[in-house]
Motif scaffolding. Sequence first.
Motif, PDB file in Angstrom:
ATOM      1  N   GLU A 162      -1.972   6.037   6.216  1.00 26.83           N
ATOM      2  CA  GLU A 162      -2.719   4.803   6.467  1.00 26.83           C
ATOM      3  C   GLU A 162      -2.245   3.673   5.555  1.00 26.83           C
ATOM      4  O   GLU A 162      -2.068   2.537   5.984  1.00 26.83           O
ATOM      5  CB  GLU A 162      -4.208   5.073   6.247  1.00 26.83           C
ATOM      6  CG  GLU A 162      -5.100   3.884   6.484  1.00 26.83           C
ATOM      7  CD  GLU A 162      -6.567   4.201   6.240  1.00 26.83           C
ATOM      8  OE1 GLU A 162      -7.299   3.255   5.915  1.00 26.83           O
ATOM      9  OE2 GLU A 162      -6.976   5.365   6.355  1.00 26.83           O
ATOM     10  N   ARG A 163      -2.011   4.005   4.296  1.00 31.44           N
ATOM     11  CA  ARG A 163      -1.571   2.997   3.319  1.00 31.44           C
ATOM     12  C   ARG A 163      -0.185   2.451   3.692  1.00 31.44           C
ATOM     13  O   ARG A 163       0.067   1.257   3.578  1.00 31.44           O
ATOM     14  CB  ARG A 163      -1.543   3.600   1.922  1.00 31.44           C
ATOM     15  CG  ARG A 163      -1.223   2.606   0.845  1.00 31.44           C
ATOM     16  CD  ARG A 163      -1.436   3.215  -0.547  1.00 31.44           C
ATOM     17  NE  ARG A 163      -1.282   2.219  -1.554  1.00 31.44           N
ATOM     18  CZ  ARG A 163      -0.166   2.064  -2.281  1.00 31.44           C
ATOM     19  NH1 ARG A 163       0.855   2.869  -2.114  1.00 31.44           N
ATOM     20  NH2 ARG A 163      -0.107   1.117  -3.199  1.00 31.44           N
ATOM     21  N   ASP A 164       0.715   3.342   4.154  1.00 31.34           N
ATOM     22  CA  ASP A 164       2.056   2.917   4.559  1.00 31.34           C
ATOM     23  C   ASP A 164       1.983   1.915   5.702  1.00 31.34           C
ATOM     24  O   ASP A 164       2.634   0.862   5.667  1.00 31.34           O
ATOM     25  CB  ASP A 164       2.890   4.120   5.018  1.00 31.34           C
ATOM     26  CG  ASP A 164       3.140   5.124   3.919  1.00 31.34           C
ATOM     27  OD1 ASP A 164       3.269   4.714   2.752  1.00 31.34           O
ATOM     28  OD2 ASP A 164       3.189   6.327   4.234  1.00 31.34           O
ATOM     29  N   ILE A 165       1.219   2.258   6.716  1.00 26.37           N
ATOM     30  CA  ILE A 165       1.091   1.381   7.886  1.00 26.37           C
ATOM     31  C   ILE A 165       0.465   0.049   7.488  1.00 26.37           C
ATOM     32  O   ILE A 165       0.923  -1.016   7.907  1.00 26.37           O
ATOM     33  CB  ILE A 165       0.250   2.069   8.993  1.00 26.37           C
ATOM     34  CG1 ILE A 165       0.931   3.348   9.468  1.00 26.37           C
ATOM     35  CG2 ILE A 165      -0.010   1.109  10.143  1.00 26.37           C
ATOM     36  CD1 ILE A 165       2.271   3.163  10.123  1.00 26.37           C
ATOM     37  N   LEU A 166      -0.565   0.101   6.671  1.00 23.81           N
ATOM     38  CA  LEU A 166      -1.227  -1.132   6.226  1.00 23.81           C
ATOM     39  C   LEU A 166      -0.256  -2.006   5.440  1.00 23.81           C
ATOM     40  O   LEU A 166      -0.193  -3.223   5.662  1.00 23.81           O
ATOM     41  CB  LEU A 166      -2.470  -0.815   5.390  1.00 23.81           C
ATOM     42  CG  LEU A 166      -3.233  -2.027   4.862  1.00 23.81           C
ATOM     43  CD1 LEU A 166      -3.729  -2.903   6.009  1.00 23.81           C
ATOM     44  CD2 LEU A 166      -4.396  -1.582   3.982  1.00 23.81           C
ATOM     45  N   GLN A 167       0.513  -1.420   4.534  1.00 21.88           N
ATOM     46  CA  GLN A 167       1.484  -2.210   3.758  1.00 21.88           C
ATOM     47  C   GLN A 167       2.509  -2.869   4.667  1.00 21.88           C
ATOM     48  O   GLN A 167       2.840  -4.044   4.499  1.00 21.88           O
ATOM     49  CB  GLN A 167       2.199  -1.325   2.731  1.00 21.88           C
ATOM     50  CG  GLN A 167       1.389  -1.033   1.511  1.00 21.88           C
ATOM     51  CD  GLN A 167       2.194  -0.257   0.479  1.00 21.88           C
ATOM     52  OE1 GLN A 167       3.336   0.134   0.707  1.00 21.88           O
ATOM     53  NE2 GLN A 167       1.584  -0.033  -0.670  1.00 21.88           N
ATOM     54  N   PHE A 168       3.026  -2.098   5.631  1.00 22.99           N
ATOM     55  CA  PHE A 168       4.009  -2.672   6.553  1.00 22.99           C
ATOM     56  C   PHE A 168       3.383  -3.827   7.330  1.00 22.99           C
ATOM     57  O   PHE A 168       3.983  -4.889   7.470  1.00 22.99           O
ATOM     58  CB  PHE A 168       4.544  -1.600   7.516  1.00 22.99           C
ATOM     59  CG  PHE A 168       5.591  -2.121   8.444  1.00 22.99           C
ATOM     60  CD1 PHE A 168       6.904  -2.259   8.018  1.00 22.99           C
ATOM     61  CD2 PHE A 168       5.276  -2.504   9.745  1.00 22.99           C
ATOM     62  CE1 PHE A 168       7.885  -2.753   8.867  1.00 22.99           C
ATOM     63  CE2 PHE A 168       6.240  -3.002  10.597  1.00 22.99           C
ATOM     64  CZ  PHE A 168       7.553  -3.125  10.160  1.00 22.99           C
ATOM     65  N   TRP A 169       2.180  -3.613   7.835  1.00 26.03           N
ATOM     66  CA  TRP A 169       1.507  -4.661   8.610  1.00 26.03           C
ATOM     67  C   TRP A 169       1.268  -5.911   7.766  1.00 26.03           C
ATOM     68  O   TRP A 169       1.548  -7.032   8.221  1.00 26.03           O
ATOM     69  CB  TRP A 169       0.181  -4.161   9.179  1.00 26.03           C
ATOM     70  CG  TRP A 169      -0.536  -5.282   9.884  1.00 26.03           C
ATOM     71  CD1 TRP A 169      -1.587  -6.002   9.433  1.00 26.03           C
ATOM     72  CD2 TRP A 169      -0.177  -5.849  11.144  1.00 26.03           C
ATOM     73  NE1 TRP A 169      -1.920  -6.978  10.351  1.00 26.03           N
ATOM     74  CE2 TRP A 169      -1.062  -6.905  11.405  1.00 26.03           C
ATOM     75  CE3 TRP A 169       0.813  -5.563  12.085  1.00 26.03           C
ATOM     76  CZ2 TRP A 169      -1.001  -7.673  12.558  1.00 26.03           C
ATOM     77  CZ3 TRP A 169       0.867  -6.331  13.242  1.00 26.03           C
ATOM     78  CH2 TRP A 169      -0.034  -7.374  13.465  1.00 26.03           C
TER      79      TRP A 169
END
Length: 121
Positions: free
Chosen positions: A93-100
């Motif tokens: 979740e953190r990876d996706i949020l950072q990318f977004w």
Amino acid sequence: MLRVFFELAVTHYLERTGALDRITQELKEKGKLQFDTPQMKQLIPEITKIAKAKLDRNDASKVEKAIKYDSSAPFTLSDLHAFVHQNSELPGERDILQFWLRTEPLFRLMLEKDETLEVKK
């Protein structure tokens, strides 16, 4: 899905601006066009240039870090690509949020209607 959304947004934006035809022709002339359409890694330099020209410095820097390959950068487009094509770990979740968060200004630029955008045919 986020990677597919990103690639569709980039391609659509570059088509609208006429840049995709130019890039395609340049790659064809250099013999670097493999499937009659540029690969995402061949479009990244153009998207980076556009981000630097149209976004503020801070946002452009975030976008560049998210889309340019850098093994030391946290979760990039390359990581999304690896997830799809290799047997790599699922993004969290953190990876996706950072990318977004790093690419949101670029998504806004590419997807919001721009009345001053001149479409070249």
